[in-house]
Design a protein around this motif. Structure first.
Motif, PDB file in Angstrom:
ATOM      1  N   MET A  82      65.174  -0.346  33.886  1.00  0.00           N
ATOM      2  CA  MET A  82      66.259  -1.256  34.259  1.00  0.00           C
ATOM      3  C   MET A  82      67.581  -0.543  33.974  1.00  0.00           C
ATOM      4  O   MET A  82      68.129  -0.658  32.869  1.00  0.00           O
ATOM      5  N   ILE A 103      70.594  -2.283  32.214  1.00  0.00           N
ATOM      6  CA  ILE A 103      70.496  -2.459  30.761  1.00  0.00           C
ATOM      7  C   ILE A 103      70.618  -1.119  30.055  1.00  0.00           C
ATOM      8  O   ILE A 103      71.307  -0.982  29.038  1.00  0.00           O
ATOM      9  N   PHE A 154      68.193 -10.857  35.178  1.00  0.00           N
ATOM     10  CA  PHE A 154      67.190  -9.888  34.755  1.00  0.00           C
ATOM     11  C   PHE A 154      65.785 -10.386  35.051  1.00  0.00           C
ATOM     12  O   PHE A 154      65.507 -11.575  34.919  1.00  0.00           O
ATOM     13  N   LEU A 156      54.956  -8.803  34.316  1.00  0.00           N
ATOM     14  CA  LEU A 156      55.978  -8.195  33.451  1.00  0.00           C
ATOM     15  C   LEU A 156      57.394  -8.542  33.908  1.00  0.00           C
ATOM     16  O   LEU A 156      58.288  -8.728  33.077  1.00  0.00           O
ATOM     17  N   ARG A 200      57.980 -11.964  32.592  1.00  0.00           N
ATOM     18  CA  ARG A 200      58.224 -11.897  31.141  1.00  0.00           C
ATOM     19  C   ARG A 200      59.662 -11.456  30.867  1.00  0.00           C
ATOM     20  O   ARG A 200      60.327 -11.978  29.981  1.00  0.00           O
ATOM     21  N   ARG A 201      60.125 -10.475  31.618  1.00  0.00           N
ATOM     22  CA  ARG A 201      61.492  -9.998  31.427  1.00  0.00           C
ATOM     23  C   ARG A 201      62.488 -11.136  31.656  1.00  0.00           C
ATOM     24  O   ARG A 201      63.447 -11.286  30.918  1.00  0.00           O
ATOM     25  N   ILE A 256      62.408 -13.576  28.647  1.00  0.00           N
ATOM     26  CA  ILE A 256      63.028 -13.077  27.423  1.00  0.00           C
ATOM     27  C   ILE A 256      64.529 -12.829  27.609  1.00  0.00           C
ATOM     28  O   ILE A 256      65.354 -13.246  26.788  1.00  0.00           O
ATOM     29  N   LEU A 257      64.888 -12.158  28.709  1.00  0.00           N
ATOM     30  CA  LEU A 257      66.272 -11.689  28.850  1.00  0.00           C
ATOM     31  C   LEU A 257      67.204 -12.760  29.395  1.00  0.00           C
ATOM     32  O   LEU A 257      68.354 -12.854  28.988  1.00  0.00           O
ATOM     33  N   TRP A 278      57.297 -13.354  18.569  1.00  0.00           N
ATOM     34  CA  TRP A 278      57.821 -12.034  18.921  1.00  0.00           C
ATOM     35  C   TRP A 278      59.189 -11.763  18.299  1.00  0.00           C
ATOM     36  O   TRP A 278      59.580 -10.609  18.138  1.00  0.00           O
ATOM     37  N   PHE A 331      61.039  -8.128  17.461  1.00  0.00           N
ATOM     38  CA  PHE A 331      62.263  -7.635  18.099  1.00  0.00           C
ATOM     39  C   PHE A 331      63.318  -7.291  17.042  1.00  0.00           C
ATOM     40  O   PHE A 331      63.950  -6.235  17.077  1.00  0.00           O
TER      41      PHE A 331
END
Lengths: 451, 266
Positions: free
Chosen positions: A256, A259, A287, A408, A411-412, A415-416, A425, A429
């Motif tokens: 990415m 980022i 994202f 995935l 998931r990104r 989370i983002l 998690w 992190f």
């Protein structure tokens, strides 16, 4: 003559509807983001030859692969016969290739007949497997309703198709003999024809031959129009899908750069970028993916290529141990969501225009689409969280679909963008961010060397 | 771990201070550094490196998590922070070759760091071990402690299916005077231990069974004395599985490096 006109009409109508339907399909796939396809074309072609044409990955499970191969081979070779039917239909000829090809024609049709018998056997076995044997991977939750009916409809269609072929060839054989021209000498129908249709009157034979001929071609036309609604699109899309599959390592998640560059500038690592935003506030970037529009077109092509065979889910460690995740369902959800959006676009459903764009808008386009739903209405967090990224699904897919890539990206997003995700998690992190290790440790990293 | 005194473990900083470069960097990873069980694997591997006289270094306190679990959980920010930090360090020391005993570190260093500006020749320790055996630098003692034992090998996802390394670890195991038996699901079909994709750091989602239990049950079907692994997380998962089945007296779970050390009495 009437027959010819009817045939040309049916052909044109089928062609017209098919063009419209397949254009819609293409549009739906391209709702996804652009994705650069790089790498060696030679290797891509090799993959198409081995994996798509050669069905290499199918043969990881030999028995289903063998029966599938019968149907596949019969389907591929029947295309030659279909060309002849087209020519005969348009020009009113009868077995147009026979004169030109002679003995080879007899061989060819015989070969097609033998493959058709093998395909028939395979079709019965597949029907039995789906409906009597209850093979687990064909009976997971996501297979109830339409997917199951879809699979059976195609198999029944296959039965009708093969019946039509033998009715056509069998009656033609008898008529050919009755006219004193001897046998065609085709492998199956030269025996089967007289055995079944032997004593029939020439009128009945003629009608049956036409029923077989028209039945055959109408089934084929019907099949072409049915495909876009069905999991059976794989017979077309497997080829481009394998061609466009990624050639880089499975182990590499897409980088990415946005980022990366932000982190680089935070760390003081970045060289001045001449294209950097010049004072203007850019829109907050999004994202990962929460809908079709954020996935790449290849992800959506994957979804339309999926045959719902369930090999992915049958090897998924999460699925095997009773978790909610099923990679096949992920693919079906992506396709269903693309269809939903596509239908709203086709019907110009103005309800689906973004709130702030509603006024004065008369046409719904993808860039102003908002129906208040996302892919997360189809795929739950629980499914996403169960994935171990083990790549078993990727390995298992006979047509190189990558469900993991979609998981995935979701998931990104979670989370983002949503700052959500499993609370377990968070300490991991934080530990990496603050201490450079996956666990919060008070010891030095090299303590193990000193004790 | 008193015998650690005898081990020679220098850091990149040590080498740099002497104006020297090591042959290879041993990337220890978080598990190898902090997990009590995986530390033993790090020690075993270092013993082998010392034994054959490989001039290696570790980063020590300059090493950070590669970022694999953060990235796979979806946290690209945390991944980029730790990865870019590591790349800065590695490039500062002009590291060219890296060996690691963790397939997750291996994968990330090998396949994901290049896009961020980190290009290294990365190998997994089982590959190095195979090389050393091939070159005759490690000679396996015959009739060692594993004579007549049944060993089954568990493919980790990130060494096996993801990076296609199936043979090197098996070649190493074949050198032990023992019987290598395959589980039903092996190589490309190997079943995950359940730890990957950051599952190691969270509770399981609701289901019927833990994945490591499914896997250890499969291993039990071939009656092994030893389950050999190549990954610190598989090591934890398989060990937990054996304990859950109350078989810890009968079945041992070891990393390949530990097996070599035990066999040769290093």
């Amino acid at each position: 003559m009437i027959g010819q006109i009817a045939f040309i009409l049916v052909l044109l109508i089928t062609g017209g509807i098919a063009f419209k339907k397949y254009s819609t399909l293409r549009r739906n796939i391209l709702l996804g983001k652009d994705e650069e396809i790089s790498g060696d074309t030679g290797e891509r072609i090799k993959n198409v030859v081995l994996i798509a044409f050669g069905q290499k990955k199918m043969f990881k499970r030999f028995i289903p692969a063998l029966f599938h191969f019968f149907i596949y081979a019969a389907f591929m070779l029947t295309q030659i016969e279909l060309i002849e039917i087209m020519i005969d239909g348009i020009f009113g000829t009868h077995r147009f290739f026979r004169n030109g090809l002679g003995g080879f024609y007899t061989f060819l049709i015989s070969f097609i007949e033998i493959l058709s018998v093998l395909a028939l056997v395979a079709t019965f076995i597949f029907l039995a497997r789906r409906n009597l044997l209850k093979t687990p991977r064909l009976h997971m939750d996501e297979m109830s309703g339409w997917p199951k009916l879809d699979a059976n409809l195609i198999l029944i269609g296959e039965l009708i198709l093969v019946t039509c072929i033998f009715t056509m060839n069998g009656t033609d054989e008898v008529m050919h003999r009755n006219a004193g021209q001897g046998s065609y000498g085709f492998a199956i129908s030269s025996g089967l024809g007289p055995a079944i249709f032997g004593g029939m009157s020439s009128g009945t034979l003629h009608v049956l031959e036409r029923v077989g001929w028209w039945g055959h071609i109408l089934m084929v036309f019907g099949f072409i129009l049915y495909l876009p609604f069905s999991k059976h699109l794989h017979i077309l899309l497997a080829f481009p899908n394998v061609f466009y599959s990624k050639l880089t390592s499975r182990g590499e998640m897409k980088n990415m750069p946005s980022i990366m560059n932000e982190v680089k500038s935070m760390m003081g690592l970045v060289e001045e970028d001449p294209n950097a935003n010049q004072g203007e506030m850019e829109e907050l970037p999004k994202f990962g993916a929460n809908d079709i529009f954020d996935l790449s077109w290849k992800n959506i092509l994957d979804a339309y290529t999926c045959t719902e065979c369930g090999r992915c889910s049958s090897v998924c460690p999460a699925n095997i141990t009773g978790k909610k995740l099923s990679p096949r369902k992920i693919m079906m959800d992506v396709r269903d969501r693309a269809e939903e959006i596509g239908n709203n676009l086709d019907t110009n459903n103005l309800e689906c225009v973004k709130e702030d764009k509603k006024e004065g808008t008369t046409k719904l386009t993808p860039d102003i689409y908002d129906d208040g739903k996302t892919l997360f209405d189809y795929i739950s967090n629980e499914e996403l969280h169960a994935c171990t990224t083990c790549n078993a699904c990727v390995e298992a897919c006979p047509v190189t679909i990558d469900p993991l890539d979609i998981i995935l990206q979701l998931r990104r997003h979670e989370i983002l963008d949503l700052a959500a995700g499993p609370s377990d998690w968070t300490p991991m992190f934080t530990a990496i961010e603050n201490g450079g290790a996956v666990w919060q440790m008070s010891d030095d990293r090299d303590k193990w060397t000193k004790e | 771990m008193s015998d650690l005194k005898k081990l020679k473990i220098d850091t990149m900083a040590d080498f740099s201070a002497r104006g020297e470069e090591p042959e290879i960097l041993f990337w220890v990873g978080c598990a190898g550094s902090f997990d009590a069980r995986a530390q033993k694997v790090s020690v075993a591997f270092v013993k082998i490196l010392n034994e054959v006289g490989i001039n290696f270094a570790i980063l020590g306190n300059e090493e950070s998590c590669t970022g694999d679990p953060a990235r796979r959980a979806g946290n690209e920010f945390v991944f980029q922070m730790t990865a870019l930090q590591n790349i800065e360090t590695l490039n500062m020391y002009k590291v060219k070759k890296i060996v690691t005993a963790c397939p997750h570190c291996f994968n990330t260093l090998k396949n994901e760091y290049p896009a961020l500006g980190g290009n290294y020749d990365v190998i997994h320790h089982t590959q190095l071990l195979q090389e050393l055996i091939n070159d005759g630098r490690i000679k396996m003692k015959e009739g060692g402690v594993f004579k007549g034992k049944r060993i089954t090998y568990h493919d980790s996802c990130y060494l096996g299916r993801v990076n296609g390394v199936y043979e090197a670890p098996r070649k190493v195991l074949e050198q032990l005077d023992s019987e290598l038996v395959e589980m039903k699901r092996c190589k490309t079909n190997g079943l995950c231990c359940g730890a990957g994709g950051a599952q190691m750091f969270k509770e399981d989602e609701p289901g019927d069974k833990r994945i490591n239990i499914e896997r250890i049950e499969e291993a039990m079907e071939v009656n092994p004395d030893i389950v050999a692994v190549n990954c610190p997380f598989c090591l934890t998962m398989m060990t937990d599985g054996v304990k859950a089945k109350e078989k810890q007296e009968d079945v041992m779970v070891y990393d390949l490096a530990e097996l070599i050390v035990q066999n040769n009495g290093i």
